[in-house]
Motif scaffolding. Structure first.
Motif, PDB file in Angstrom:
ATOM      1  N   UNK A  65      19.542  45.260  71.734  1.00 60.83           N
ATOM      2  CA  UNK A  65      20.992  45.252  71.559  1.00 60.83           C
ATOM      3  C   UNK A  65      21.519  46.682  71.538  1.00 60.83           C
ATOM      4  N   UNK A  66      22.600  46.929  72.269  1.00 57.83           N
ATOM      5  CA  UNK A  66      23.379  48.162  72.167  1.00 57.83           C
ATOM      6  C   UNK A  66      24.707  47.781  71.548  1.00 57.83           C
ATOM      7  N   UNK A  67      25.084  48.480  70.473  1.00 55.47           N
ATOM      8  CA  UNK A  67      26.336  48.203  69.775  1.00 55.47           C
ATOM      9  C   UNK A  67      27.221  49.442  69.894  1.00 55.47           C
ATOM     10  N   UNK A  68      28.451  49.257  70.397  1.00 59.47           N
ATOM     11  CA  UNK A  68      29.404  50.352  70.557  1.00 59.47           C
ATOM     12  C   UNK A  68      30.374  50.353  69.390  1.00 59.47           C
ATOM     13  N   UNK A  69      30.393  51.458  68.642  1.00 62.55           N
ATOM     14  CA  UNK A  69      31.281  51.627  67.492  1.00 62.55           C
ATOM     15  C   UNK A  69      32.371  52.644  67.838  1.00 62.55           C
ATOM     16  N   UNK A  70      33.632  52.322  67.522  1.00 62.75           N
ATOM     17  CA  UNK A  70      34.736  53.279  67.541  1.00 62.75           C
ATOM     18  C   UNK A  70      35.056  53.579  66.087  1.00 62.75           C
ATOM     19  N   UNK A  71      35.011  54.852  65.707  1.00 60.07           N
ATOM     20  CA  UNK A  71      35.141  55.250  64.314  1.00 60.07           C
ATOM     21  C   UNK A  71      36.259  56.274  64.176  1.00 60.07           C
ATOM     22  N   UNK A  72      36.947  56.253  63.026  1.00 55.89           N
ATOM     23  CA  UNK A  72      38.080  57.156  62.875  1.00 55.89           C
ATOM     24  C   UNK A  72      38.265  57.667  61.464  1.00 55.89           C
ATOM     25  N   UNK A  73      39.092  58.712  61.373  1.00 54.13           N
ATOM     26  CA  UNK A  73      39.470  59.331  60.101  1.00 54.13           C
ATOM     27  C   UNK A  73      40.985  59.272  59.986  1.00 54.13           C
ATOM     28  N   UNK A  74      41.470  58.656  58.927  1.00 51.69           N
ATOM     29  CA  UNK A  74      42.901  58.591  58.673  1.00 51.69           C
ATOM     30  C   UNK A  74      43.346  59.698  57.729  1.00 51.69           C
ATOM     31  N   UNK A  75      44.628  59.673  57.334  1.00 49.14           N
ATOM     32  CA  UNK A  75      45.179  60.723  56.463  1.00 49.14           C
ATOM     33  C   UNK A  75      44.464  60.850  55.120  1.00 49.14           C
ATOM     34  N   UNK A  76      43.887  59.778  54.594  1.00 48.83           N
ATOM     35  CA  UNK A  76      43.217  59.809  53.295  1.00 48.83           C
ATOM     36  C   UNK A  76      41.718  60.095  53.387  1.00 48.83           C
ATOM     37  N   UNK A  77      41.190  60.304  54.574  1.00 52.41           N
ATOM     38  CA  UNK A  77      39.767  60.598  54.736  1.00 52.41           C
ATOM     39  C   UNK A  77      39.454  61.959  54.130  1.00 52.41           C
ATOM     40  N   UNK A  78      38.369  62.023  53.385  1.00 51.11           N
ATOM     41  CA  UNK A  78      37.962  63.280  52.767  1.00 51.11           C
ATOM     42  C   UNK A  78      36.646  63.730  53.390  1.00 51.11           C
TER      43      UNK A  78
END
Length: 180
Positions: A73-86
């Motif tokens: 299995x290959x799993x594609x993740x889209x990940x992000x940082x919002x304004x509250x990310x530290x």
């Protein structure tokens, strides 16, 4: 020839011998497909910490005689940082479960996905995993199993995912200037 390699599946090549039967279904569990950290569980853009979405997957399997089923299995993740990310990094946690089709969970394993954003607000990562499913005997088909994938989410995240809500940035922060 270079184009043929680019179009090849991303998962590891499996042997060319025909399977003894169909592959298990491999699916993303809808309730755990997204990871959205929200301060005070308030769904506003200013409250968003880290986010993630399982964007897609590809899979293939191989088995013969009474051998176990090997699912790549290959799993594609889209990940992000919002304004509250530290911070610039985050370790996401996700799981892969094998179930008797539409029934009980037979096995579930958790994985850590460390991510460094390198100053960006989003990134994509592909994880490659091999799942081995033992079979009772040669007559046990891969169609008897499902492989489910999801983030390790809180009950609040599950409820948010079930609403289908999305965060979208405003199209324009200032009024449009007419063209001349």
């Amino acid at each position: 020839e270079a184009n043929a390699r680019e179009r090849a599946p991303r998962f590891a090549p499996l042997r060319r011998q025909p399977n003894a039967g169909p592959c298990p279904y491999v699916k993303i569990l809808y309730d755990a497909a997204r990871y959205v950290e929200m301060a005070d569980n308030q769904p506003r853009m200013a409250n968003i910490g880290y986010t993630g979405e399982i964007e897609g997957l590809s899979s293939g399997c191989a088995y013969a005689a009474d051998e176990p089923i090997r699912v790549e299995v290959d799993v594609l993740f889209n990940l992000g940082r919002g304004p509250r990310a530290e911070g610039d990094g985050r370790t996401y946690r996700y799981w892969i479960a094998v179930t008797a089709r539409d029934s009980a969970v037979l096995a579930k394993e958790y994985f850590d996905l460390p991510v460094n954003f390198d100053g960006a607000d989003r990134t994509t990562v592909t994880e490659q995993r091999t799942i081995v499913i033992p079979r009772a005997d040669a007559a046990t088909s891969g169609a008897n199993f499902e492989v489910l994938i999801g983030f390790d989410v809180t009950p609040e995240m599950v409820e948010f995912n079930r609403t289908g809500s999305r965060f979208r940035m405003p199209a324009a922060l200032t009024p449009a200037t007419p063209r001349q």
